[in-house]
Design a protein around this motif. Structure first.
Motif, PDB file in Angstrom:
ATOM      1  N   LEU A 179       0.926  -1.211   0.280  1.00  0.00           N
ATOM      2  CA  LEU A 179      -0.131   0.089  -0.070  1.00  0.00           C
ATOM      3  C   LEU A 179       0.682   1.113  -0.022  1.00  0.00           C
ATOM      4  O   LEU A 179       0.601   2.281  -0.807  1.00  0.00           O
ATOM      5  N   PHE A 198      -7.103  -1.802  -6.170  1.00  0.00           N
ATOM      6  CA  PHE A 198      -6.896  -2.478  -5.886  1.00  0.00           C
ATOM      7  C   PHE A 198      -7.423  -4.285  -6.188  1.00  0.00           C
ATOM      8  O   PHE A 198      -8.626  -4.180  -6.093  1.00  0.00           O
ATOM      9  N   LEU A 200      -6.399   1.760   5.014  1.00  0.00           N
ATOM     10  CA  LEU A 200      -7.276   1.976   3.618  1.00  0.00           C
ATOM     11  C   LEU A 200      -8.098   3.462   2.948  1.00  0.00           C
ATOM     12  O   LEU A 200      -8.167   4.484   2.559  1.00  0.00           O
ATOM     13  N   ARG A 225      -7.109   7.331   1.628  1.00  0.00           N
ATOM     14  CA  ARG A 225      -7.630   7.544   0.378  1.00  0.00           C
ATOM     15  C   ARG A 225      -8.745   8.466   1.016  1.00  0.00           C
ATOM     16  O   ARG A 225      -8.628   9.381  -0.187  1.00  0.00           O
ATOM     17  N   TYR A 254     -11.833  -1.130  -6.203  1.00  0.00           N
ATOM     18  CA  TYR A 254     -11.629  -2.447  -5.441  1.00  0.00           C
ATOM     19  C   TYR A 254     -11.839  -3.596  -6.383  1.00  0.00           C
ATOM     20  O   TYR A 254     -13.219  -3.609  -5.318  1.00  0.00           O
TER      21      TYR A 254
END
Lengths: 559, 325
Positions: free
Chosen positions: B151, B164, B183, B187, B196
Motif C-alpha cells: 500500500l 486494488f 486504506l 484514501r 477495489y
C-alpha cells in the motif's frame, strides 16, 4: 519432500549405501590419483608443472573457459528473456530448437562446423567462402560458446520462472518503470543467482571439455589440459607422459573444485530458497508485435548459422560421393553409410546403447536413493557432494578410475560403466530431487492419515506424479551416456569401443565422408530419445501449471 | 481535478488464452469515488483491473483515464505512463529490495535521487506506522506487513487512480480489518479514485461508494451499496451481495427476496423452526413455512429450540425478476 525428519533405520542404511558408493566411485580414485602424483612424482612433479607445453595447455584452458563463459552467458540470458515471452511467434518450436546444440553430441557439432565453414566445406564449395580460423583457438571458442549457451538458457529460464513472477514486473511497470528499467532493476536482479550459477557451471564444464578442442584445436596445434591428457595417454608406455597426464588430471579437478565449492555454498541456499516454479510467465504487459517478430527473426538467424547450416552440411557430406565434388543430388550416394556400417560399427552401436541403458537405469536408482536421503539434514551434505561430481572433469575421473581399478578392469566396459555412474549421478539426482521437492508434503500426510503405510503412501500417491521425473532423469542419463566421448576415449580397449569412440577415431584418421556418415548415425540415435524427453518435460510443465481454474458462477450453484 | 471520469471503460472485450474473459463491460468511476468490483472467482475482476492498468491489451473497446484514451485507440499506453497505482493480491514485493527501497521505487522512477526518494518513502511509511520495517526484506515480513508495504508503494506513486486486486484475500480476519481501516483513512487523505476488486460482499458494501457486480465477464448490476443489497436485479446479484432467502410472495405475484433482517419472529404466519445458529451479536433462525424456507435474524441469543412451531412476520420483501429468481 517427504515428511518426517526422524532418522529411521531404512534412511540410515540408505545414507551409508550412498556414501559407500560415493567412496568407491569418486573418493577412492581421487585419493589414489593424489597418491600416485605424490609417490611417483618425487621432484619430477615440479618439473612437469614447469614444462612449457603444460603451461601453455593450462593457460589455454583457463583463457578458453573464461572466454566461453563471457560470451555464452549473455547469449543464454538473452535466449531465456526472449523465450519467456508467451507472445513470441512459434515459441514452442524455438524452445525446443535452442536446445539442439546440447542434444547433438559435442564432437558432432564441432565436426559439422568444419563441414560447413572450413576449407572445402559447404560454404567454400558453394560460395568460395571459408574460415581458416575455425581450426584453432577462435573456432574452438566459438563452437564451445554455441554449445554452452543452451545450458545458460536452461539454468536462467528455471531461475526466471521461479523468481521473476509476472506480478513483480507488473508492480514495477505500474510504479513508473519502462520495460528496459524493469529488466535492469527487477528481472535481471532477480535472476542474478541463476546467472551466476550458470556462469560457474559453464566455466567448470569448459575446463573439462574435450571433444570440441580435440576436433577443432588439436589439428592446429592448440592444446588444452584435456586434449593433452588424451595425447599423453595415447602415447602409452612412456612413464614421463603418464605422470604428466596424472598431474594434469589432478590439477584440473583442483581448479574445478576451487571454483565450484565456494559458489555452491554461496548460491545454493539462494537458489533453493526461491519459490517453486509456477505457471509459465504471462506477459507482464503487452509489447509491440514487431519487437517479437524481430526477436524471433534474430533467434532464427542465430540458430540457422550455428546449428542448422552445419548439421545440413554434415548431412550433405555424408551422402556426397567424394571430396571436392559439389553436394548436388546428382552426386548423392549411400556409399559412406554402407562403408561405415560394418559389423564392428554395429557392435559398437549395440555396446553404446546397452551401456547407456544400463547406466541410466542404475543412475535413476542411485539418484532416487540420494533424493530420499536428502530430506535429512546430513543428507544435504551428501547431495552437495554428488553435485560436485557433476563438475568433476571427465578426463580426471577416467584417469583416476583407470589407476585405481585398471589392474582388474582395464579396457572393459565395466570400467566405462563405473565412470558413467560417477560422472552422471548428479544428472539423475537433480530432476528426481526437484520433483520430490515439489510434491506437497500434505499429500503424503493425507495418505497416511487415510490409513496408508509409509510405503503404500509413496506407491499410491507419490509415484504417479514422480513418474515423469523418473523417466526424464533416465532419458537425460541415457542421452548423455550415449554422447559421452571424453571418458570412453581414455578407457576403451579392444572390443569395448563405444560408437562415439569409433566416430572420434574415424575423424582422427581424416576419413571425411565416413566420419560424416557415422556422425549422422549417432546424431539420429540421440535425437529420438531427445524428442521423447522433450514430450516428457512438456508434460511435467503442464502438470505443474495445473488446469486453468475457471469456476465462473460458482456462487450461483450454492443453494 | 478534472470533470472527466477518473476511469472510463467502454464496451471492453478481453480475450485471454483463446477464452473470452470480459464480454463488453462499460463502467465509469468519478474522481474521488470508490467503486467495488464484486464477483465470484473467475468472473473477470482481475482481468478488468489488469486491462485498466495496462497489463493486458483489450481486443475491443476503450479505456480512458482522466479523459485520456490509454487503450483501444492504436497501441495501448504502457503501464508506466498511466497515472495509476496497483495493490496486488499476492503483494508483489520484490525479494531483493528492502521495504524502504520498495516504497522509494516509484519516486526513483520519477527521477528523484536515492536520498530524496528514501526520505519520501520513510515519510509515507511513518504515516502508515510501518517505519520500523524499513530495513526488512519481504521474506522477513508477515502477510499484513507485506500488504501495508504494498500500500505504501502505491501511495508513493501519487496517482489519480488506485487499483486494488483483492488485497485482503490472503490476510487473516483481524489483519484485514487493520488494513482496510488504513486504506480508508489514506484514501480520504488523497482524494483519488479507486477500483477495489473483491469477492467479499461485506468488504465491498462497507467500503465503496458504488458496487459493480460481475458475472462471467459481464456486468450484472451497478449501484450504491444500498441499491445492490436492497434491490438486486436477480437471484445471482442477491446471493452475491449477502445472505438471501427466496419465498413465494404472499399475494401470489411471484417470488420475493427476503434478507435476514427483513422478517421478525412472532406474528401471524405459522412456521416450523428448522435450524438455529448463535452468531454472537445476533442469532439466525431458519424457518420453514408454506411460502418457503427463510432465514430470520434476531438480536441476542436464540429463544427457541429446533423443531418448535413459531410465528413470523414479513417486514419487507423485494420482488425478484426473471426465471432465474
Amino acid at each position: 519432500m517427504p515428511p518426517g525428519g526422524t532418522p529411521t533405520p531404512a534412511r540410515t542404511s540408505a545414507t551409508v549405501a550412498v556414501l559407500a558408493v560415493l567412496a568407491v566411485l569418486v573418493a577412492l580414485p581421487l585419493l589414489r590419483l593424489a597418491q600416485v602424483v605424490w609417490q611417483d612424482g618425487d621432484g619430477d612433479v615440479l618439473r612437469v608443472i614447469g614444462s612449457d607445453g603444460l603451461g601453455t595447455a593450462a593457460r589455454n584452458t583457463v583463457v578458453l573457459a573464461s572466454g566461453v563463459t563471457l560470451a555464452a552467458v549473455p547469449i543464454g540470458v538473452a535466449m531465456a528473456l526472449v523465450l519467456r515471452r508467451p507472445d513470441l511467434p512459434g515459441r514452442a518450436f524455438w524452445r525446443a530448437a535452442v536446445l539442439l546444440p546440447v542434444v547433438v553430441p559435442d564432437f558432432v557439432l564441432g565436426y559439422s562446423w568444419t563441414q560447413a565453414y572450413a576449407r572445402a566445406g559447404f560454404t567454400d564449395t558453394l560460395l568460395g567462402l571459408s574460415w581458416a580460423g575455425l581450426l584453432g583457438p577462435l573456432g574452438v571458442w566459438l563452437v564451445l560458446v554455441v554449445n554452452a549457451a543452451p545450458l545458460v538458457y536452461l539454468v536462467v529460464a528455471v531461475g526466471l520462472a521461479a523468481r521473476a513472477e509476472p506480478d513483480l514486473e507488473r508492480a514495477a511497470r505500474v510504479s513508473g518503470a519502462g520495460s528496459v528499467t524493469v529488466l535492469r532493476t527487477i528481472t535481471l536482479r532477480l535472476s542474478l543467482p541463476a546467472v551466476s550459477a550458470a556462469a560457474v557451471l559453464v566455466f567448470v564444464l569448459t575446463l573439462g571439455t574435450f571433444a570440441i578442442p580435440q576436433v577443432l584445436g588439436a589439428p592446429a596445434g592448440f592444446s588444452t589440459v584435456t586434449t593433452r591428457i588424451y595425447a599423453d595417454l595415447s602415447i602409452g608406455g612412456d612413464p614421463g607422459s603418464f605422470l604428466e597426464a596424472v598431474t594434469l588430471a589432478l590439477l584440473l579437478v583442483l581448479v574445478a573444485v576451487a571454483c565450484v565449492a565456494p559458489t555452491d555454498a554461496f548460491l545454493g541456499p539462494r537458489l533453493r530458497a526461491s519459490r517453486p516454479a509456477d505457471a509459465q510467465g504471462t506477459p507482464s504487459s503487452p509489447e509491440r508485435r514487431a519487437v517479437r517478430r524481430a526477436e524471433a527473426a534474430g533467434l532464427a538467424g542465430y540458430l540457422f548459422l550455428t546449428v542448422a547450416l552445419p548439421l545440413a552440411a554434415l548431412l550433405l557430406s555424408s551422402v556426397t560421393g567424394a571430396l571436392g565434388v559439389p553436394p548436388t543430388p546428382g552426386n548423392w550416394t549411400v556409399d559412406h553409410f554402407r562403408q561405415v556400417l560394418t559389423p564392428r560399427t554395429v557392435e559398437a552401436l549395440g555396446r553404446s546403447v546397452g551401456l547407456a541403458g544400463i547406466a541410466a537405469t542404475l543412475l535413476v536408482g542411485l539418484g532416487g536413493l540420494v533424493a530420499v536421503v536428502e530430506s535429512r539434514r546430513a543428507g544435504r551434505a551428501t547431495a552437495s557432494l554428488i553435485t560436485l561430481t557433476l563438475v568433476l572433469p571427465g578426463s580426471t575421473l577416467a584417469v583416476a578410475l583407470l589407476m585405481t581399478y585398471g589392474r582388474w578392469l582395464s579396457g572393459t566396459l565395466t570400467l566405462i560403466l563405473l565412470a558413467y555412474l560417477a560422472k552422471l549421478w548428479a544428472f539423475a539426482h537433480r530432476p528426481i530431487a526437484g520433483a520430490l521437492d515439489r510434491l506437497p508434503p500434505d499429500e503424503l500426510r493425507a495418505a497416511r492419515v487415510s490409513g496408508a503405510g509409509a510405503l503404500t503412501a509413496v506407491r499410491t500417491v507419490a509415484l504417479r506424479p514422480l513418474a515423469p521425473a523418473l523417466l526424464g532423469a533416465w532419458l537425460i542419463c541415457f542421452l548423455t551416456a550415449l554422447h559421452e566421448v571424453t571418458m570412453s576415449s581414455l578407457l576403451y580397449g579392444p572390443g569395448s569401443e563405444t560408437l562415439a569412440v569409433v566416430v572420434l577415431n574415424s575423424e582422427e584418421l581424416g576419413r571425411k565422408g565416413p566420419t560424416a556418415a557415422l556422425s549422422v548415425v549417432l546424431a539420429l540415435l540421440v535425437v529420438g530419445p531427445a524428442l521423447v524427453l522433450w514430450c516428457v518435460l512438456d508434460r511435467l510443465r503442464t502438470r505443474r501449471a495445473g488446469p486453468p481454474t475457471v469456476r465462473a458462477g460458482g456462487i450461483a450453484h450454492v443453494g | 481535478m478534472s470533470a472527466e471520469p477518473a476511469v472510463e471503460v467502454a464496451d471492453l472485450v478481453v480475450q485471454y488464452a483463446g477464452a473470452m474473459v470480459l464480454r463488453g463491460v462499460s463502467l465509469r468511476v468519478q474522481p474521488g469515488e470508490v467503486l467495488a468490483l464484486l464477483g465470484p472467482s473467475g468472473s473477470g475482476k482481475s482481468t478488468l483491473l489488469h486491462t485498466v492498468a495496462g497489463f493486458l491489451a483489450p481486443s475491443a473497446g476503450t479505456v480512458r483515464l482522466g479523459g485520456r484514451t490509454v487503450a483501444g485507440n492504436g497501441r495501448p499506453l504502457p503501464p508506466e505512463r498511466r497515472d495509476l497505482a496497483v495493490v496486488f493480491q499476492n503483494y508483489a514485493l520484490w525479494p531483493h529490495l528492502s521495504a524502504l527501497d520498495t516504497v522509494a521505487y516509484p519516486a526513483r522512477r520519477r527521477g528523484a535521487g536515492r536520498a530524496q526518494a528514501r526520505r519520501e518513502a520513510l515519510a509515507i511509511m511513518e504515516r502508515l506506522r510501518i517505519a520500523h520495517l524499513a530495513d526488512r526484506r519481504p521474506a522477513e515480513l508477515s502477510g499484513g506487513e507485506q500488504q501495508r508495504v504494498g500500500l505504501a508503494r502505491a501511495l508513493a506513486r501519487r496517482p489519480s487512480v488506485y487499483l486494488f486486486d483483492e488485497p485482503t484475500a490472503h490476510l487473516d480476519t483481524h489483519v484485514r480489518g487493520v488494513f482496510l481501516e488504513e486504506l480508508l483513512a489514506r484514501r480520504r487523505d488523497t482524494g483519488a479514485a479507486a477500483v477495489y476488486a473483491t469477492h467479499d460482499a461485506e468488504e465491498a458494501l462497507g467500503l465503496a461508494d458504488r458496487v459493480a457486480l460481475l458475472r462471467d465477464g459481464q456486468l450484472v448490476q451497478v449501484g450504491t451499496p444500498q441499491q445492490v443489497y436492497d434491490e438486486p436485479v436477480d437471484l445471482f446479484a442477491a446471493r452475491l451481495t449477502g445472505p438471501a432467502s427466496v419465498i413465494d410472495a404472499p399475494d401470489g405475484s411471484g417470488t420475493l427476496l427476503v434478507r435476514p433482517g427483513w422478517a421478525r419472529l412472532g406474528g401471524p404466519v405459522e412456521a416450523e423452526l428448522r435450524g438455529v445458529w448463535f452468531r454472537g451479536p445476533h442469532s439466525d433462525h431458519l424457518v420453514r413455512s408454506p411460502l418457503g424456507e427463510l432465514l430470520i435474524r434476531e438480536a441476542g441469543a436464540p429463544r427457541h429450540q429446533v423443531g418448535a412451531r413459531v410465528g413470523w412476520t414479513l417486514v419487507h420483501g423485494w420482488p425478484l425478476a426473471g426465471p432465474d429468481g
